[in-house]
Design an enzyme around this catalytic site. Structure first.
Site, PDB file in Angstrom:
ATOM      1  N   ASP B  97       0.866  -1.171   0.000  1.00 30.72           N
ATOM      2  CA  ASP B  97       0.000   0.000   0.000  1.00 30.72           C
ATOM      3  C   ASP B  97       0.907   1.226   0.000  1.00 30.72           C
ATOM      4  O   ASP B  97       2.133   1.110   0.111  1.00 30.72           O
ATOM      5  CB  ASP B  97      -0.952  -0.024   1.194  1.00 30.72           C
ATOM      6  N   ASP B 313      -7.761  -7.759   0.379  1.00 29.19           N
ATOM      7  CA  ASP B 313      -6.829  -8.056   1.475  1.00 29.19           C
ATOM      8  C   ASP B 313      -7.522  -7.711   2.771  1.00 29.19           C
ATOM      9  O   ASP B 313      -8.423  -6.870   2.803  1.00 29.19           O
ATOM     10  CB  ASP B 313      -5.561  -7.203   1.364  1.00 29.19           C
ATOM     11  N   CYS B 351     -12.085 -29.100   6.400  1.00 29.57           N
ATOM     12  CA  CYS B 351     -10.879 -28.384   5.982  1.00 29.57           C
ATOM     13  C   CYS B 351      -9.712 -29.356   5.877  1.00 29.57           C
ATOM     14  O   CYS B 351      -9.537 -30.223   6.733  1.00 29.57           O
ATOM     15  CB  CYS B 351     -10.560 -27.272   6.976  1.00 29.57           C
ATOM     16  N   CYS B 353      -6.487 -28.380   5.779  1.00 27.25           N
ATOM     17  CA  CYS B 353      -5.218 -27.733   6.138  1.00 27.25           C
ATOM     18  C   CYS B 353      -4.467 -28.567   7.166  1.00 27.25           C
ATOM     19  O   CYS B 353      -5.022 -29.436   7.828  1.00 27.25           O
ATOM     20  CB  CYS B 353      -5.441 -26.305   6.635  1.00 27.25           C
ATOM     21  N   CYS B 356      -6.114 -28.672  10.668  1.00 28.93           N
ATOM     22  CA  CYS B 356      -7.322 -29.492  10.805  1.00 28.93           C
ATOM     23  C   CYS B 356      -7.031 -30.975  10.601  1.00 28.93           C
ATOM     24  O   CYS B 356      -7.770 -31.826  11.088  1.00 28.93           O
ATOM     25  CB  CYS B 356      -8.391 -29.003   9.831  1.00 28.93           C
ATOM     26  N   HIS B 382      -4.744 -21.939  10.028  1.00 22.35           N
ATOM     27  CA  HIS B 382      -6.080 -22.407   9.620  1.00 22.35           C
ATOM     28  C   HIS B 382      -6.903 -21.289   8.987  1.00 22.35           C
ATOM     29  O   HIS B 382      -7.514 -21.491   7.928  1.00 22.35           O
ATOM     30  CB  HIS B 382      -6.875 -23.006  10.776  1.00 22.35           C
TER      31      HIS B 382
END
Lengths: 407, 407
Positions: B97, B313, B351, B353, B356, B382
């Site tokens: 930014d 974002d 999930c 990931c 998980c 996560h």
């Protein structure tokens, strides 16, 4: 089958070099090559480091603290979640201390009697009581592969009468721990391999124990090889060589699967620590693992291994990491210093860990200076890698018969 | 060759579904499939998450904050370390930014004039000055793939006169940013691909740029495809649809490689945010990426993608994670609650990931309750995984032509 469930960890020496030994400790959750360094996971977490990263680093066994886990989340919760292995999703070996040293550290918050120790929680001041029996019961509930006798850690300095009385108390407690353990060890969770319903909720019913690091559900129960927990005794005796000898002999007479040297690193000069370790080791049996509790620097773990110590643990690599101190092949690096602000070199040019392979000193210095959590995570990963690599090098040297182990 | 170095990021739309678009944004550091969610790495670190984990999660682009990096470690340090890519060892795309929103957030510590903004550091109170030119210069030094025009973020609420004056200032600043960028963009670090000596110190000389996540040295310079940084403009205009339209048209007239909608999520009702986003999008060109800054919840990022936003974002996934709030396919889970103390289920049963797949709610609850750093690390991994998976599902739906995107 029932009988086979009482087989404790076995230990074999595979090579020696002077007093140093390279061995293999077979536990219900995997084999451990000794001498071994055990990362400390006080509250069922090696601070800041995910379990899959510990596996990647080659950690074979980690340590949990009974005192802390007893207070949070409580032994019964851990037991219901499948013991420490299931609770923290760690399929390899675990050792728990007995809480003796932790309670000793509470100072004014504790009161010792023949029966045990009354203490107040460091969290909320609530009163609690640990006895040899209750500390052993807690450790059976937590379900580590190796558990420790409940001892009194003698303060330093202390006069000879006080050290003898304290050592005698530890011997009586050791007998009580052994008795309780023999009567209750079959109540452990994962001893009932193939029958227990307590395990990871995500394990398919009836599946075999398969270690799958970072890839799908992990079964945290040991394979049905009939192992149970092992109980180690702890030698006390302060800084008195004669009392250490007597404590060793009496502890051996009770009979344990391994022997620890406790009551050191309590404020005494480092040379005295070395002397007591060296003399105590002479009185420990050759054929059992020897565990030196709570040491040390990278140089020290190499030295103690060369003296014949098989197992060590210390919070130093992770605690120092959180304060910006890195252990490297070129010595200590205080990564917080401004001199590293534009240093593009890796933390340790001779280290193959994921941190040294990717990040620069400049970046780690920036993370630390900016209070970024990643500083503590990456520093901890590197320091643990350095300790574990150091021990791997030591084992390799011993297997080659090299008497002088270099750091 | 020199001419080819001025080719900015290119954008292609590959599928549409209603107003939603699935596209491909080609940057010097890799292709980005849009709509994309960009994890926020304010100080060159997505808090608590190692870069190799971000790669594993499939993050294609991350965001850095010019204001924070300007203060620590400073633009010149980052530039010397090979730009943000080299400094933080991140080989994929980065967006910075301009500092406009961050300076706006300082409230009493700032003073706006035609020339720019005088502000005091939130760290030590030291005085600083950002102008359209200096903010663009800083971003050229940081070396992100996509940099943003320096704007004034209008406060909420504000009367129409104030919103118009603020929007007009942003337009004049946008022209100055564009002019400065065109004059100086060739001074960027990695634009000189194949010639620059500024790169990771661990890159073998003359080696090609190869992405090797977690395995050996990473070259953080882009391949020599002749790309340079891209400058995006920012549409302001407060909560006024007419002023937003005018701002969009005037920003487009200046000409940027992408267009952002700024000045939202500043305290206005969420329904108003949606209305302004929807109306502003109508005035943005079809063939350029559209970036909605600083949003939002999982439900919101799906909704904005369905309206035609390409890039978003938000600090929410990582900030909420640090406060024990997990986003899951079954809704929000406040993992700190005692109800999860013995819950053996994974945080999100749907999930895949690494968190998980391995850890239970009971364990994550314990880590949080015990103030263990690993709580923040695992929760963040996560939540980011959930956001990135959500966007992957949205992209897939768009590619199938599904107009109603479901959460």
């Amino acid at each position: 089958m029932l009988q086979s469930q009482t087989v404790p960890a076995s230990f074999h020496i595979e090579a020696t070099a002077g007093k140093a030994r390279a061995g293999r400790l077979v536990t219900p959750h995997g084999e451990i090559e000794t001498p071994v360094f055990m990362p400390v996971g006080t509250l069922a977490s090696v601070k800041g480091v995910p379990q899959e990263t510990l596996e990647e680093l080659g950690a074979q066994i980690i340590l949990g603290n009974t005192y802390h886990l007893y207070l949070r989340p409580g032994v019964e919760t851990v037991r219901r979640m499948g013991g420490l292995h299931g609770f923290m999703a760690w399929p390899r070996a675990i050792l728990t201390d007995s809480g003796g040293f932790q309670v000793f550290s509470l100072n004014e918050l504790r009161k010792v009697s023949e029966e045990g120790v009354t203490f107040r929680s460091h969290l909320d001041g609530s009163p609690h009581f640990f006895s040899p029996e209750s500390a052993t019961e807690a450790q059976i509930g937590l379900g580590a592969d190796i558990i420790m006798a409940f001892d009194e850690c003698t303060e330093y300095p202390a006069d000879r009468g006080r050290v003898r009385a304290s050592m005698e108390l530890t011997q009586r407690w050791a007998e009580r721990c052994k008795r309780y353990f023999e009567e209750h060890k079959k109540e452990g969770l994962w001893q009932k391999s193939g029958q227990s319903s307590v395990a990871s909720g995500r394990r398919p019913a009836g599946s075999e124990a398969i270690e799958q690091p970072g890839n799908g559900p992990v079964d945290h129960r040991p394979p049905a090889t009939g192992h149970c927990q092992s109980l180690f005794g702890i030698v006390q005796g302060g800084m008195d060589r004669e009392l250490r000898k007597e404590s060793a002999e009496r502890t051996i007479a009770i009979g344990f699967q391994g022997y620890a040297i406790g009551g050191l690193s309590v404020g005494e000069p480092r040379a005295l620590t070395r002397e007591i370790v060296e003399s105590t080791l002479e009185h420990l049996p050759e054929d059992k693992p020897r565990y030196l509790m709570g040491v040390g620097t990278p140089e020290e773990i190499v030295e103690y291994a060369s003296q014949g110590v098989d197992m060590m643990d210390c919070v130093l690599p992770t605690r120092a990491a959180r304060h910006g101190l890195l252990f490297t092949s070129e010595g200590k690096v205080s990564i917080k210093q401004a001199r590293y602000a534009q240093d593009q070199n890796p933390p340790d040019p001779n280290c193959g860990c994921r941190v040294c392979q990717r990040y620069s000193r400049a970046y780690l210095r920036h993370l630390y200076a900016s209070n970024e959590m990643l500083a503590q995570v990456l520093n901890s990963i590197h320091n643990l890698s350095f300790y574990l690599d150091t021990m791997r090098r030591v084992r390799h040297s011993i297997s080659l018969g090299e008497v002088r182990l270099s750091f």
